[in-house]
Write an enzyme that holds these catalytic residues in place. Structure first.
Site, mmCIF file in Angstrom:
data_model
loop_
_atom_site.group_PDB
_atom_site.id
_atom_site.type_symbol
_atom_site.label_atom_id
_atom_site.label_comp_id
_atom_site.label_asym_id
_atom_site.label_seq_id
_atom_site.Cartn_x
_atom_site.Cartn_y
_atom_site.Cartn_z
ATOM 1 N N SER A 17 0.863 -1.187 0.000
ATOM 2 C CA SER A 17 0.000 0.000 0.000
ATOM 3 C C SER A 17 0.892 1.227 0.000
ATOM 4 O O SER A 17 2.059 1.158 0.409
ATOM 5 C CB SER A 17 -0.887 0.007 1.250
ATOM 6 O OG SER A 17 -1.528 1.261 1.426
ATOM 7 N N TYR A 36 -2.157 -0.720 10.216
ATOM 8 C CA TYR A 36 -2.275 -1.110 8.811
ATOM 9 C C TYR A 36 -0.977 -0.785 8.077
ATOM 10 O O TYR A 36 -0.409 -1.632 7.369
ATOM 11 C CB TYR A 36 -3.449 -0.387 8.149
ATOM 12 C CG TYR A 36 -3.570 -0.657 6.669
ATOM 13 C CD1 TYR A 36 -3.997 -1.896 6.206
ATOM 14 C CD2 TYR A 36 -3.250 0.330 5.726
ATOM 15 C CE1 TYR A 36 -4.096 -2.159 4.849
ATOM 16 C CE2 TYR A 36 -3.352 0.072 4.370
ATOM 17 C CZ TYR A 36 -3.776 -1.169 3.931
ATOM 18 O OH TYR A 36 -3.872 -1.418 2.590
#
Length: 249
Positions: A142, A155
Site C-alpha cells: 500500500s 495497517y
C-alpha cells in the site's frame, strides 16, 4: 510477446477487488488460474465467468491465516496444473482507526492476514520455487507501506513489513541463484471492498470521502500485475506505486 499464456498463477484475496480484476485479465491472456479466498461462492462465480470465456481457472477456499490452508492451496495447484509459476499474495484488510481507539482485535486481525498471511504463502510456495529455480512472487502492499498516515498506524506497519519481506526475498533469491522474481505493488485509492472493514466512524467517513473523490477501478492494478508477469525471465520489475492521477497521496 505474451509471456503470460500457459503460466500457472495463484491469487489470494481473489474473491473481489484487485484479486478478481487480476484473475479476469490474466485469464484473457491465457494464464491458468488458481483462485483463493474465504468466500467460495464468490470464487465459484468468478471461475464460471472465466470458463464461459474459454479461460482456465479453478478455486480453493483458503484462509491465509492458517498455514495448513496455504499448503493445501499449493498442493491443489500442483495437482491440477502440475506446477506453479506465479503467486500473487493479495489478501488483506484495512480497518483503519486512531491508535487511541485501542481496537486491539483489529490490530491482531491485520497482523494475522496482512503479514502472517504473506509469510504462510511464502513458506508454502518457496520450496517449489527454490527447487525449480524459477517463480515469481507478487504482493500487494500500500502507499501506507511507503509513508505514514494518521489512522493507519497498524495497517501501515503491516504494509511496511510486506515491503521489507519482498525486498529481502528479491535480494536473497539473487544471492542464492534461485531466479525468483518479485514485484511489490503500492496502491493508493483503488475502489475495492477494503473500506468495508473500517469500523471506526470518523476514519470510515474520511476514507469514504477520499475514495469517492479520487478512487479508480481495480483493473488499473491488474494491468500492472500483468505487466510484471509478462517481463522476460531475466528481468525483475520489483516495485510499483499506483493511484489516481488526481490523488495527492
Amino acid at each position: 510477446m505474451n509471456r503470460i499464456k500457459g503460466k500457472v498463477v495463484i491469487i489470494t484475496g481473489a474473491s473481489s477487488g484487485i484479486g478478481e480484476a487480476t484473475a479476469l485479465l490474466l485469464a484473457e491472456k491465457g494464464a491458468k488460474l488458481v483462485l483463493a479466498a474465504r468466500r467460495k461462492e464468490k470464487l465459484a462465480e468468478i471461475v464460471t465467468t472465466i470458463r464461459e470465456k474459454n479461460g482456465e481457472a479453478v478455486y480453493k477456499e483458503t484462509d491465509v491465516t492458517k498455514p495448513a490452508d496455504n499448503q493445501a492451496l499449493i498442493d491443489y495447484a500442483k495437482e491440477i496444473y502440475g506446477k506453479i509459476d506465479v503467486i500473487f499474495l493479495n489478501a488483506g484488510i484495512m480497518p483503519s482507526s486512531p491508535l487511541s481507539a485501542l481496537k486491539t482485535e483489529e490490530w491482531d486481525q491485520m497482523i494475522d492476514i496482512n503479514i502472517k498471511g504473506v509469510l504462510h504463502g511464502l513458506a508454502a510456495v518457496l520450496p517449489d520455487f527454490i527447487s525449480q529455480k524459477s517463480g515469481q512472487v507478487i504482493a500487494t502492499s500500500s502507499v501506507a507501506g511507503l509513508k505514514a498516515y494518521p489512522n493507519a498506524a497498524v495497517y501501515g506497519a503491516t504494509k511496511w513489513a510486506v515491503r521489507n519481506l519482498m525486498e529481502v526475498l528479491r535480494m536473497e533469491s539473487a544471492q542464492e541463484g534461485t531466479n525468483i522474481r518479485t514485484a511489490t505493488i503500492y496502491p493508493a485509492a483503488i475502489n475495492t471492498e477494503l473500506l468495508d472493514t473500517i469500523t471506526d466512524e470518523a476514519a470510515a467517513k474520511g476514507m469514504n470521502a477520499l475514495y469517492k473523490e479520487h478512487g479508480i477501478s481495480p483493473d488499473r492494478v491488474a494491468n500492472i500485475v500483468a505487466f510484471a508477469i509478462n517481463q522476460p525471465e531475466d528481468v525483475n520489475v520489483n516495485e510499483f506505486t499506483v493511484g489516481p492521477t488526481s490523488q495527492p497521496w
